[in-house]
Design a protein around this motif. Structure first.
Motif, short mmCIF file in Angstrom:
data_model
loop_
_atom_site.label_atom_id
_atom_site.label_comp_id
_atom_site.label_asym_id
_atom_site.label_seq_id
_atom_site.Cartn_x
_atom_site.Cartn_y
_atom_site.Cartn_z
N SER A 174 0.83 -1.21 0.00
CA SER A 174 0.00 0.00 0.00
C SER A 174 0.87 1.26 0.00
O SER A 174 0.49 2.28 -0.59
N ILE A 175 2.02 1.20 0.63
CA ILE A 175 2.96 2.33 0.61
C ILE A 175 3.46 2.57 -0.81
O ILE A 175 3.48 3.69 -1.30
N GLU A 176 3.85 1.49 -1.48
CA GLU A 176 4.35 1.61 -2.85
C GLU A 176 3.25 2.05 -3.82
O GLU A 176 3.50 2.88 -4.71
N ASP A 177 2.04 1.52 -3.63
CA ASP A 177 0.91 1.92 -4.48
C ASP A 177 0.63 3.42 -4.32
O ASP A 177 0.41 4.12 -5.30
N VAL A 213 5.05 9.68 3.05
CA VAL A 213 6.25 10.01 3.82
C VAL A 213 7.16 8.79 3.92
O VAL A 213 8.38 8.88 3.67
N ASP A 214 6.61 7.64 4.26
CA ASP A 214 7.44 6.43 4.35
C ASP A 214 8.08 6.09 3.01
O ASP A 214 9.26 5.72 2.96
N ALA A 215 7.32 6.23 1.95
CA ALA A 215 7.87 5.95 0.62
C ALA A 215 8.98 6.93 0.27
O ALA A 215 9.99 6.55 -0.34
N ALA A 216 8.82 8.19 0.64
CA ALA A 216 9.86 9.18 0.38
C ALA A 216 11.14 8.81 1.14
O ALA A 216 12.24 8.84 0.56
#
Length: 184
Positions: free
Chosen positions: A20-23, A60-63
């Protein structure tokens, strides 16, 4: 994706959250017309971490996943505990927006957010914290938020485990002293 050594439902839940983070990041890139793997993506990630309070936590986590700590060389915010830049970044990640999903108790998204942060950078936390947050991931992902009494019962039971036992269990039900019935 983070491989969770304990396996079971916690590992499956972490994979789902990471997907879900990557999506969400792919959608975010599309919103800004940036392509993955480009300097524009890196610039966008840097803009996100410059003020985490205006972005949803998955963004934010993906960044952070796309940036490297200048001090330790690890993924920003996920380097070893004690790395000053990673410690600061890890703290700032919690300023991100956490919107509870429909039909979930208030605070469920925050719980999922914290449990995900612990599971993704487990080397930054002790065995008991890892155990509690990782075992809680499937519940939180399913929209369940343990009440105070239940959380305290989980914590008390986890505190009675050895560190080795903390790493082996894959569900709260495997922990001696935890009832299958929810504490109110």
């Amino acid at each position: 994706m983070t491989a969770l050594p304990r396996g079971g439902r916690p590992a499956e839940a972490l994979l789902a959250v990471e997907a879900s983070i990557e999506d969400r990041w792919r959608l975010f890139l599309a919103e800004y017309g940036a392509a993955a793997g480009t300097t524009e993506e890196t610039d966008l990630a840097e803009a996100v971490v410059a003020d985490t309070s205006v972005f949803e936590w998955r963004v934010v986590d993906a960044a952070y996943d796309r940036l490297t700590c200048d001090d330790c060389g690890g993924r920003l915010g996920s380097g070893p505990a004690g790395c000053e830049k990673c410690d600061q970044a890890d703290g700032f990640r919690f300023a991100a927006i956490e919107t509870d999903r429909p039909a979930t108790p208030p605070g469920t998204e925050h719980g999922l957010r914290v449990a995900t942060a612990v599971a993704r950078a487990r080397h930054r936390y002790g065995a008991r914290a890892r155990c509690g947050f990782e075992l809680g991931l499937p519940l939180l992902l399913d929209g369940e938020l343990p009440g105070t009494a239940q959380a305290q019962a989980y914590r008390a039971a986890i505190d009675r485990l050895t560190e080795e036992e903390c790493e082996r269990v894959t569900s709260f039900e495997e922990i001696p002293g935890i009832s299958s019935r929810r504490v109110r």
